[in-house]
Design a protein around this motif. Sequence first.
Motif, PDB file in Angstrom:
ATOM      1  N   LEU A 205      65.926 -62.047  62.292  1.00 59.10           N
ATOM      2  CA  LEU A 205      66.841 -61.167  61.560  1.00 59.10           C
ATOM      3  C   LEU A 205      67.798 -60.462  62.515  1.00 59.10           C
ATOM      4  O   LEU A 205      69.014 -60.422  62.292  1.00 59.10           O
ATOM      5  CB  LEU A 205      66.049 -60.145  60.752  1.00 59.10           C
ATOM      6  CG  LEU A 205      66.824 -59.156  59.877  1.00 59.10           C
ATOM      7  CD1 LEU A 205      65.988 -58.751  58.678  1.00 59.10           C
ATOM      8  CD2 LEU A 205      67.226 -57.892  60.656  1.00 59.10           C
ATOM      9  N   TYR A 206      67.248 -59.905  63.596  1.00 57.26           N
ATOM     10  CA  TYR A 206      68.095 -59.173  64.538  1.00 57.26           C
ATOM     11  C   TYR A 206      69.096 -60.100  65.228  1.00 57.26           C
ATOM     12  O   TYR A 206      70.244 -59.715  65.466  1.00 57.26           O
ATOM     13  CB  TYR A 206      67.229 -58.444  65.568  1.00 57.26           C
ATOM     14  CG  TYR A 206      66.287 -57.425  64.957  1.00 57.26           C
ATOM     15  CD1 TYR A 206      66.706 -56.595  63.930  1.00 57.26           C
ATOM     16  CD2 TYR A 206      64.969 -57.312  65.391  1.00 57.26           C
ATOM     17  CE1 TYR A 206      65.850 -55.676  63.357  1.00 57.26           C
ATOM     18  CE2 TYR A 206      64.104 -56.395  64.820  1.00 57.26           C
ATOM     19  CZ  TYR A 206      64.542 -55.578  63.800  1.00 57.26           C
ATOM     20  OH  TYR A 206      63.692 -54.673  63.229  1.00 57.26           O
ATOM     21  N   LYS A 207      68.678 -61.307  65.517  1.00 55.00           N
ATOM     22  CA  LYS A 207      69.610 -62.258  66.126  1.00 55.00           C
ATOM     23  C   LYS A 207      70.760 -62.581  65.176  1.00 55.00           C
ATOM     24  O   LYS A 207      71.912 -62.732  65.609  1.00 55.00           O
ATOM     25  CB  LYS A 207      68.869 -63.535  66.535  1.00 55.00           C
ATOM     26  CG  LYS A 207      67.985 -63.359  67.763  1.00 55.00           C
ATOM     27  CD  LYS A 207      67.307 -64.668  68.157  1.00 55.00           C
ATOM     28  CE  LYS A 207      66.497 -64.507  69.439  1.00 55.00           C
ATOM     29  NZ  LYS A 207      65.805 -65.777  69.808  1.00 55.00           N
ATOM     30  N   LYS A 208      70.477 -62.674  63.893  1.00 50.05           N
ATOM     31  CA  LYS A 208      71.536 -62.909  62.907  1.00 50.05           C
ATOM     32  C   LYS A 208      72.529 -61.758  62.874  1.00 50.05           C
ATOM     33  O   LYS A 208      73.706 -61.946  62.524  1.00 50.05           O
ATOM     34  CB  LYS A 208      70.925 -63.116  61.526  1.00 50.05           C
ATOM     35  CG  LYS A 208      70.221 -64.447  61.344  1.00 50.05           C
ATOM     36  CD  LYS A 208      69.656 -64.583  59.948  1.00 50.05           C
ATOM     37  CE  LYS A 208      68.953 -65.921  59.766  1.00 50.05           C
ATOM     38  NZ  LYS A 208      68.352 -66.059  58.403  1.00 50.05           N
ATOM     39  N   LEU A 209      72.057 -60.578  63.229  1.00 53.23           N
ATOM     40  CA  LEU A 209      72.923 -59.396  63.255  1.00 53.23           C
ATOM     41  C   LEU A 209      73.575 -59.187  64.624  1.00 53.23           C
ATOM     42  O   LEU A 209      74.159 -58.141  64.876  1.00 53.23           O
ATOM     43  CB  LEU A 209      72.114 -58.153  62.860  1.00 53.23           C
ATOM     44  CG  LEU A 209      71.563 -58.158  61.431  1.00 53.23           C
ATOM     45  CD1 LEU A 209      70.713 -56.914  61.185  1.00 53.23           C
ATOM     46  CD2 LEU A 209      72.679 -58.259  60.403  1.00 53.23           C
ATOM     47  N   ALA A 210      73.453 -60.188  65.501  1.00 55.96           N
ATOM     48  CA  ALA A 210      74.114 -60.217  66.820  1.00 55.96           C
ATOM     49  C   ALA A 210      73.400 -59.403  67.886  1.00 55.96           C
ATOM     50  O   ALA A 210      73.966 -59.134  68.944  1.00 55.96           O
ATOM     51  CB  ALA A 210      75.585 -59.790  66.723  1.00 55.96           C
ATOM     52  N   PHE A 211      72.141 -59.024  67.649  1.00 55.54           N
ATOM     53  CA  PHE A 211      71.343 -58.433  68.722  1.00 55.54           C
ATOM     54  C   PHE A 211      70.983 -59.519  69.730  1.00 55.54           C
ATOM     55  O   PHE A 211      70.734 -60.672  69.367  1.00 55.54           O
ATOM     56  CB  PHE A 211      70.049 -57.842  68.171  1.00 55.54           C
ATOM     57  CG  PHE A 211      70.169 -56.454  67.625  1.00 55.54           C
ATOM     58  CD1 PHE A 211      69.915 -55.346  68.416  1.00 55.54           C
ATOM     59  CD2 PHE A 211      70.536 -56.249  66.298  1.00 55.54           C
ATOM     60  CE1 PHE A 211      70.010 -54.058  67.907  1.00 55.54           C
ATOM     61  CE2 PHE A 211      70.636 -54.975  65.770  1.00 55.54           C
ATOM     62  CZ  PHE A 211      70.382 -53.869  66.580  1.00 55.54           C
ATOM     63  N   THR A 212      70.927 -59.142  70.984  1.00 53.72           N
ATOM     64  CA  THR A 212      70.465 -60.043  72.040  1.00 53.72           C
ATOM     65  C   THR A 212      69.333 -59.370  72.810  1.00 53.72           C
ATOM     66  O   THR A 212      69.245 -58.137  72.865  1.00 53.72           O
ATOM     67  CB  THR A 212      71.590 -60.402  73.019  1.00 53.72           C
ATOM     68  OG1 THR A 212      72.109 -59.200  73.616  1.00 53.72           O
ATOM     69  CG2 THR A 212      72.716 -61.136  72.301  1.00 53.72           C
ATOM     70  N   THR A 213      68.469 -60.182  73.391  1.00 53.23           N
ATOM     71  CA  THR A 213      67.336 -59.651  74.144  1.00 53.23           C
ATOM     72  C   THR A 213      67.785 -59.215  75.528  1.00 53.23           C
ATOM     73  O   THR A 213      68.336 -60.002  76.284  1.00 53.23           O
ATOM     74  CB  THR A 213      66.225 -60.691  74.260  1.00 53.23           C
ATOM     75  OG1 THR A 213      65.775 -61.045  72.943  1.00 53.23           O
ATOM     76  CG2 THR A 213      65.045 -60.138  75.061  1.00 53.23           C
ATOM     77  N   ARG A 214      67.534 -57.958  75.837  1.00 57.94           N
ATOM     78  CA  ARG A 214      67.852 -57.437  77.170  1.00 57.94           C
ATOM     79  C   ARG A 214      66.710 -57.688  78.145  1.00 57.94           C
ATOM     80  O   ARG A 214      66.922 -58.068  79.290  1.00 57.94           O
ATOM     81  CB  ARG A 214      68.153 -55.939  77.084  1.00 57.94           C
ATOM     82  CG  ARG A 214      68.436 -55.297  78.439  1.00 57.94           C
ATOM     83  CD  ARG A 214      68.780 -53.829  78.341  1.00 57.94           C
ATOM     84  NE  ARG A 214      68.904 -53.297  79.685  1.00 57.94           N
ATOM     85  CZ  ARG A 214      67.927 -52.722  80.367  1.00 57.94           C
ATOM     86  NH1 ARG A 214      66.724 -52.590  79.808  1.00 57.94           N
ATOM     87  NH2 ARG A 214      68.120 -52.290  81.599  1.00 57.94           N
ATOM     88  N   ARG A 215      65.473 -57.447  77.685  1.00 63.34           N
ATOM     89  CA  ARG A 215      64.295 -57.611  78.539  1.00 63.34           C
ATOM     90  C   ARG A 215      63.047 -57.515  77.669  1.00 63.34           C
ATOM     91  O   ARG A 215      63.116 -57.173  76.492  1.00 63.34           O
ATOM     92  CB  ARG A 215      64.236 -56.532  79.625  1.00 63.34           C
ATOM     93  CG  ARG A 215      64.167 -55.104  79.081  1.00 63.34           C
ATOM     94  CD  ARG A 215      63.685 -54.100  80.103  1.00 63.34           C
ATOM     95  NE  ARG A 215      62.276 -54.326  80.423  1.00 63.34           N
ATOM     96  CZ  ARG A 215      61.610 -53.641  81.354  1.00 63.34           C
ATOM     97  NH1 ARG A 215      62.228 -52.709  82.067  1.00 63.34           N
ATOM     98  NH2 ARG A 215      60.332 -53.875  81.589  1.00 63.34           N
TER      99      ARG A 215
END
Length: 224
Positions: A205-215
């Motif tokens: 879900l978060y990836k669909k909202l353009a979140f990316t993994t920082r760490r």
Amino acid sequence: MKEIDKLDNPVWHSLSESHHSFAIDYNTVKFYQPDYCPFGGFTAVDTTYTAFTEYSKLVANFFIVGEKPKIPNSLKLNKELVCLQMVVTDKIDMEIKDEIVELGPEHYEELYELICLVQPAYFKRKTSLLGRYYGIFKNNKLIAVTGERMKMNHYIEVSAVVTHPNHTGMGYAKQLTTHTVNAIFDQSKKPYLHVAETNSIAIALYKKLAFTTRRKISFWNIVT
């Protein structure tokens, strides 16, 4: 230090900045007051014993966020929850179809009950006072929420992304996360969040909202 590097130790920097009034300060260790949030952070791993012992007198179950802590023999390291720390760099452009309500004191008990139903242990009765919380109601019942937890001068954590089990799959979490993220940008701050690395549905879900993994970052659960 770059502002984004403060996310490596989010509790410490939140309690040193925007949330300093909620801090119990043991010099190199800082904790939230336990009725707001049972989280702590430190800057020197070899100086934690006294602070942990003192804080454990206030609450029997708490979390250290970040580096693995050293604990006194009187306490137990119960578990490590490994999370993805995710960030988003721009407002989210998504249609919000349901009415989203900013929650006030009249909603706090219902908010507490809903979050504890889905995510027990993390949310306390005063956690709602750390930031803004938003909800969606159906038939006058609160069925989905999202809000703000840890706050720094430049970053605010999106937290408590919760939908009642009887109402999942309707897009409420996506709408609430969008609303909360955009409201944080409107404060001239940047949103981030933590999600268990095993929670594949939420991560998608978060990836669909353009979140990316920082760490990856760990929440270390310590008990008496």
